[in-house]
Design a protein around this motif. Structure first.
Motif, PDB file in Angstrom:
ATOM      1  N   THR A  12      -8.346  -0.783  -3.544  1.00  0.00           N
ATOM      2  CA  THR A  12      -8.079  -0.535  -2.241  1.00  0.00           C
ATOM      3  C   THR A  12      -7.056  -1.420  -1.525  1.00  0.00           C
ATOM      4  O   THR A  12      -6.251  -0.829  -0.894  1.00  0.00           O
ATOM      5  N   LEU A  15      -3.816   0.324  -2.821  1.00  0.00           N
ATOM      6  CA  LEU A  15      -3.639   1.545  -1.985  1.00  0.00           C
ATOM      7  C   LEU A  15      -3.164   1.364  -0.624  1.00  0.00           C
ATOM      8  O   LEU A  15      -2.199   2.246  -0.023  1.00  0.00           O
ATOM      9  N   TRP A  19       0.238   2.998   0.650  1.00  0.00           N
ATOM     10  CA  TRP A  19       0.526   4.078   1.664  1.00  0.00           C
ATOM     11  C   TRP A  19       1.140   3.158   2.948  1.00  0.00           C
ATOM     12  O   TRP A  19       1.957   4.177   3.638  1.00  0.00           O
ATOM     13  N   GLU A  58      -0.412   9.338   5.726  1.00  0.00           N
ATOM     14  CA  GLU A  58      -0.387   8.019   4.859  1.00  0.00           C
ATOM     15  C   GLU A  58      -0.917   7.041   5.810  1.00  0.00           C
ATOM     16  O   GLU A  58      -1.911   5.764   5.259  1.00  0.00           O
ATOM     17  N   SER A  78      -7.193   9.401  -1.127  1.00  0.00           N
ATOM     18  CA  SER A  78      -5.977   8.977  -1.639  1.00  0.00           C
ATOM     19  C   SER A  78      -5.842   9.602  -2.886  1.00  0.00           C
ATOM     20  O   SER A  78      -4.609   9.866  -3.456  1.00  0.00           O
ATOM     21  N   PHE A 124      -2.293   5.589 -10.366  1.00  0.00           N
ATOM     22  CA  PHE A 124      -2.888   5.279  -9.199  1.00  0.00           C
ATOM     23  C   PHE A 124      -4.053   6.504  -8.852  1.00  0.00           C
ATOM     24  O   PHE A 124      -5.147   5.901  -8.074  1.00  0.00           O
ATOM     25  N   ALA A 128      -7.612   5.091  -8.278  1.00  0.00           N
ATOM     26  CA  ALA A 128      -8.359   5.388  -6.909  1.00  0.00           C
ATOM     27  C   ALA A 128      -9.811   6.120  -7.386  1.00  0.00           C
ATOM     28  O   ALA A 128     -10.674   5.933  -6.893  1.00  0.00           O
TER      29      ALA A 128
END
Length: 147
Positions: A12, A15, A19, A58, A78, A124, A128
């Motif tokens: 998390t 990400l 983003w 994003e 995501s 990724f 995710a």
């Protein structure tokens, strides 16, 4: 917190960083980002809209990932957005001379080759999806204990 919980939190945070970084680099270099999108054979007409939409999405993902109530949605979206980006990259690689097209990604990611970018994205996506799965398993385990 167990190892799965630590994994979910780590992914998390990764990400959120991804983003946030890409959105801000696109917004701070908006004119360059918009010019790069205008060269894309797919976005020639819609690039002004896409140039605003992508960093907004994003940033929305960052917000979703920050809060526990929306984290699972953020993880799933995501993975979806990364899959869409990866599909775009694969399409460009197989249908166009990618050496003539600039990468529209921000920051250090723009320095990657198109193939490296696909590997980065797939990594990724796997992270995710794995985090989403482990978060669900953790949630089910803790829900059944509370009963």
């Amino acid at each position: 917190m167990n190892i799965k919980g630590i994994f979910v939190q780590t992914v998390t945070l990764l990400l959120i960083a991804l983003w946030g970084y890409t959105a801000l680099s696109k917004l701070f270099g908006f004119e360059v980002f918009q010019a790069q999108l205008s060269l894309s054979p797919i976005f020639k007409i819609t690039y002004p809209f896409i140039a605003v939409l992508v960093p907004c999405i994003e940033l929305i993902l960052v917000a979703l990932l920050i809060f526990d109530k929306t984290k699972r949605m953020g993880l799933g979206l995501s993975a979806l957005l990364l899959t869409i980006f990866t599909g775009y990259l694969a399409y460009i690689l197989t249908n166009y001379n990618s050496n003539e097209l600039p990468c529209t990604c921000g920051g250090f990611i723009a320095e990657m080759t198109w193939a490296q970018h696909i590997i980065f994205n797939v990594t990724f996506i796997i992270l995710a999806v794995s985090a989403l799965y482990f978060d669900k398993v953790n949630h089910i385990k803790h829900s059944s204990v509370a009963l």
